[in-house]
Design an enzyme around this catalytic site. Structure first.
Site, mmCIF file in Angstrom:
data_model
loop_
_atom_site.group_PDB
_atom_site.id
_atom_site.type_symbol
_atom_site.label_atom_id
_atom_site.label_comp_id
_atom_site.label_asym_id
_atom_site.label_seq_id
_atom_site.Cartn_x
_atom_site.Cartn_y
_atom_site.Cartn_z
ATOM 1 N N VAL A 196 5.924 11.145 -1.772
ATOM 2 C CA VAL A 196 5.623 12.310 -2.612
ATOM 3 C C VAL A 196 5.445 13.489 -1.652
ATOM 4 C CG1 VAL A 196 4.099 13.283 -4.364
ATOM 5 C CG2 VAL A 196 4.480 10.803 -4.270
ATOM 6 N N TYR B 11 -4.026 0.844 6.917
ATOM 7 C CA TYR B 11 -3.732 1.452 5.615
ATOM 8 C C TYR B 11 -3.237 0.407 4.619
ATOM 9 C CZ TYR B 11 -1.625 4.634 2.187
ATOM 10 O OH TYR B 11 -1.281 5.299 1.032
ATOM 11 N N LYS C 51 -4.952 -0.901 1.115
ATOM 12 C CA LYS C 51 -4.282 -0.677 -0.166
ATOM 13 C C LYS C 51 -4.029 -1.994 -0.898
ATOM 14 C CE LYS C 51 -4.098 3.750 -0.534
ATOM 15 N NZ LYS C 51 -4.737 4.435 -1.675
ATOM 16 N N ARG D 150 -18.133 0.367 -9.516
ATOM 17 C CA ARG D 150 -19.503 -0.110 -9.773
ATOM 18 C C ARG D 150 -20.334 0.934 -10.510
ATOM 19 N NH1 ARG D 150 -22.456 -1.059 -4.459
ATOM 20 N NH2 ARG D 150 -22.747 1.207 -4.605
#
Length: 653
Positions: free
Chosen positions: A583, A550, A554, A518
């Site tokens: 990761v 979570y 997402k 926004r």
């Protein structure tokens, strides 16, 4: 002005060149003496060549080096014999001068010698210091400037009328000083150019510069040429700045950084009679390479003002050209009437250099006005330097710019992990980057002209607005938004999922991304090849038990990106999403955590790291590579896409 010489510190430097480095840095650390590669210094010494012969060598500042940070290797070693013979020539163009100076070097890997190497050679002293001191040049750039210099220094200073740098300047001084009693001189003032001092001792040459500049500063004060600047503020809107930067990028033909200077000094200058005092020319002619001769003055209609500047600059070129190639006619800086100034550059470093030069120039102009009136060199003389054959030669060499040169990126969650890698990679590829994170360490991690850290709570609309303001004022607009910030909330099954867990995940992993879009969308619509990259998660296409807070957030973030792609596409803004997984080179994955997780799956740590279809480890830099691809040319025709970066997950495939 005070001497910074320290006997104890200086005693550590034993060689001529080491002392030359030391005093060069003393000069270079004061921006009122030299700015961004300006000025040059030298020392005459000896060296033994391959044949055991002793040669007289001039070690002179090399091209591309800055006195503030120069090292020994920044000085070009040139044979004195060759330089002195060149001084005796009747004519020599500057291109050939550079070539023969390079041929006279004893180290072919050293930088090109300063274009004033011959001038340094003909001054019969060991150490030579040349600065573009603001105080002295301010006095020379006034009506009757030469008389004022004589009044200030008497006959102990040799005054050199202005002539452009290079061979012609060296030749002029060589001819003027054949019968000069050097031991009776304290220095030379080059009108509209700067100050030379010299001595066989490094300390004396340096401190003579300080002494002469101090006299000039006191002279200005005694004549009432001092400034009293009141606190002030600008009223220009952020979107107006972004519109100006967009127009400038179109005129320049590439993404352009635009830096607002809304300091009290800049605003004060913009409220003066700028049509008169700001349109005469730069403080010293070498500044024209950075700033152009004059700025554009922006009033009510910036498009008309910019168009007028381009027309007038083209006429200036036509009036003075012989066979030169026209430079881009767009301005390099602007004065916003009553609102400060803007500096334009192909990257943040260049724009900041222009800003720094302008700050010194504005102060000098206002002081010169109190000393009888600012008077710069003529347009024809400034043109000679702006279109110098050595500068024209650079145009032919060209060279490709980094992919994101001139672009502005905003990266969230950038203090560590994936966000840190993304911010660094975008910056290494040319982008100016604003890095947001709730961790205050982000402000010390990123504190350079081209990459700035901002402490920001992304659940706060006000914090985001402030971060956007920093991006626009420091760089001109926003082209790339990497919405990366997120947290992994504790695992809880639905029948025991706490309100706090759910709300925290929604606030950070979903709502913060909506707020970011926004606040940045109006600026992205004015961006250059603008794009948003959403960093979501494998938990959207492949959710897991206990991860509802979570995974749902997402999923919402991914859906948000799809809607943004639909809404912003008509404005040329691309929105793409990537889903990283596993990761492991981030802060949450400590050696202990990795070992425990691997053990739980009956794997070694290496097997756990590569537990995917490709049997490969995914690192933060791999995610950063994909972000750069999505923000760059590989995804130039793509929006609304989702790409996993996980080495291949059988649950997704």
């Amino acid at each position: 002005m005070k001497s910074l010489w320290d006997d104890k510190e200086a005693s550590e430097f034993k060689t001529d060149l080491d002392l030359r480095v030391y005093t060069s840095r003393l000069l270079g650390c004061d921006s009122s003496l030299v700015l961004h590669g300006g000025g040059n210094t030298s020392v005459k010494s000896t060296a033994t060549n391959l044949f055991g012969e002793t040669e007289d060598i001039l070690y002179v500042k090399g091209s591309g080096w800055d006195l503030a940070t120069i090292e020994a290797e920044g000085f070009a070693p040139v044979k004195m014999e060759m330089l002195l013979k060149m001084a005796e020539l009747k004519e020599l163009n500057d291109t050939d001068m550079v070539k023969y100076q390079r041929l006279a070097m004893t180290n072919p890997s050293a930088p090109n010698p300063s274009v004033e190497a011959i001038l340094h050679a003909v001054i019969p002293y060991k150490f030579v210091d040349h600065t573009h001191t603001d105080a002295v040049v301010t006095i020379t750039n006034t009506d009757g400037g030469e008389d004022k210099i004589k009044e200030l220094y008497g006959d102990k200073i040799l005054i050199i009328p202005y002539i452009m740098p290079g061979f012609v300047l060296a030749k002029l001084i060589y001819d003027m000083t054949r019968d000069v009693k050097w031991d009776e001189l304290e220095g030379m003032v080059l009108m509209n150019h700067g100050l030379f001092t010299f001595n066989d001792k490094a300390k004396k040459s340096y401190e003579k510069t300080i002494e002469l500049v101090d006299k000039a500063e006191k002279y200005l004060a005694s004549k009432g040429a001092v400034l009293e600047v009141k606190e002030d503020s600008t009223t220009i809107e952020l979107l107006e700045l972004a519109k100006i930067r967009r127009e400038m990028s179109e005129l320049k033909g590439c993404a352009t950084i635009s830096i607002l200077n809304d300091s009290n000094e800049a605003i004060n200058f913009s409220k003066q009679n700028i049509e008169k005092i700001a349109t005469q020319g730069p403080l010293t002619p070498d500044h024209v390479i950075r700033t152009k001769r004059i700025p554009v003055i922006i009033g009510e209609d910036f498009k008309d003002d910019l168009a007028s500047f381009v027309k007038e600059y083209t006429q200036y070129f036509q009036d003075n050209k012989t066979d030169e190639t026209l430079l881009n006619p767009a301005p390099n800086f602007a004065i916003l009437k009553n609102n400060g100034t803007l500096s334009f550059g192909k990257n943040a470093k260049e724009a900041n250099i222009i800003k720094d030069i302008n700050e010194h120039t504005f102060e000098a102009i206002l002081k010169a006005e109190k000393l009888g009136g600012y008077k710069a060199l003529s347009a024809a003389k400034i043109f000679e330097v702006e279109y110098w054959e050595l500068e024209q030669a650079k145009l032919k060499k060209g060279g490709s710019a980094p992919e994101f040169n001139g672009k502005v990126a905003l990266v969230t969650g950038g203090a560590s992990g994936i966000g840190l890698s993304i911010a660094k990679m975008l910056n290494s590829r040319g982008a100016a980057v604003v890095v947001l994170d709730i961790n205050p360490e982000v402000e010390t991690t990123f504190n350079k002209a081209e990459i700035k850290g901002v402490k920001c709570d992304l659940t706060s609309s006000e914090d985001i607005k402030k971060a956007v303001e920093i991006a626009v004022k420091n760089f001109g607009g926003i082209d790339i938004v990497v919405s990366n910030a997120g947290i992994f909330t504790p695992s809880e099954n639905l029948d025991s999922l706490s309100d706090d867990n759910w709300e925290k995940s929604m606030n950070i992993n979903l709502t913060s991304h909506q707020k970011l879009i926004r606040e940045t969308a109006p600026f992205l619509k004015l961006g250059i090849d603008a794009s948003i990259v959403m960093v979501a998660s494998k938990n959207f296409p492949a959710p897991g038990k206990g991860a509802a807070a979570y995974s749902v957030a997402k999923a919402g973030q991914t859906q948000l990106a799809r809607i943004a792609a639909l809404e912003l596409g008509e404005f040329g803004v691309r929105v793409n999403t990537l889903h990283p997984h596993a990761v492991f080179d981030t802060a949450i994955w400590t050696d202990e955590v990795l070992a425990n997780r691997a053990k739980a799956y009956g794997m070694s740590v290496e097997e756990y790291k590569t537990n995917n279809v490709l049997k490969t480890e995914i690192k933060s830099e791999n995610v950063a590579e994909l972000v750069c691809a999505m923000a760059g040319k590989p995804f130039a025709k793509t929006t609304g896409s989702q790409v996993a970066i996980d080495g291949g997950s059988d649950r997704i495939i």
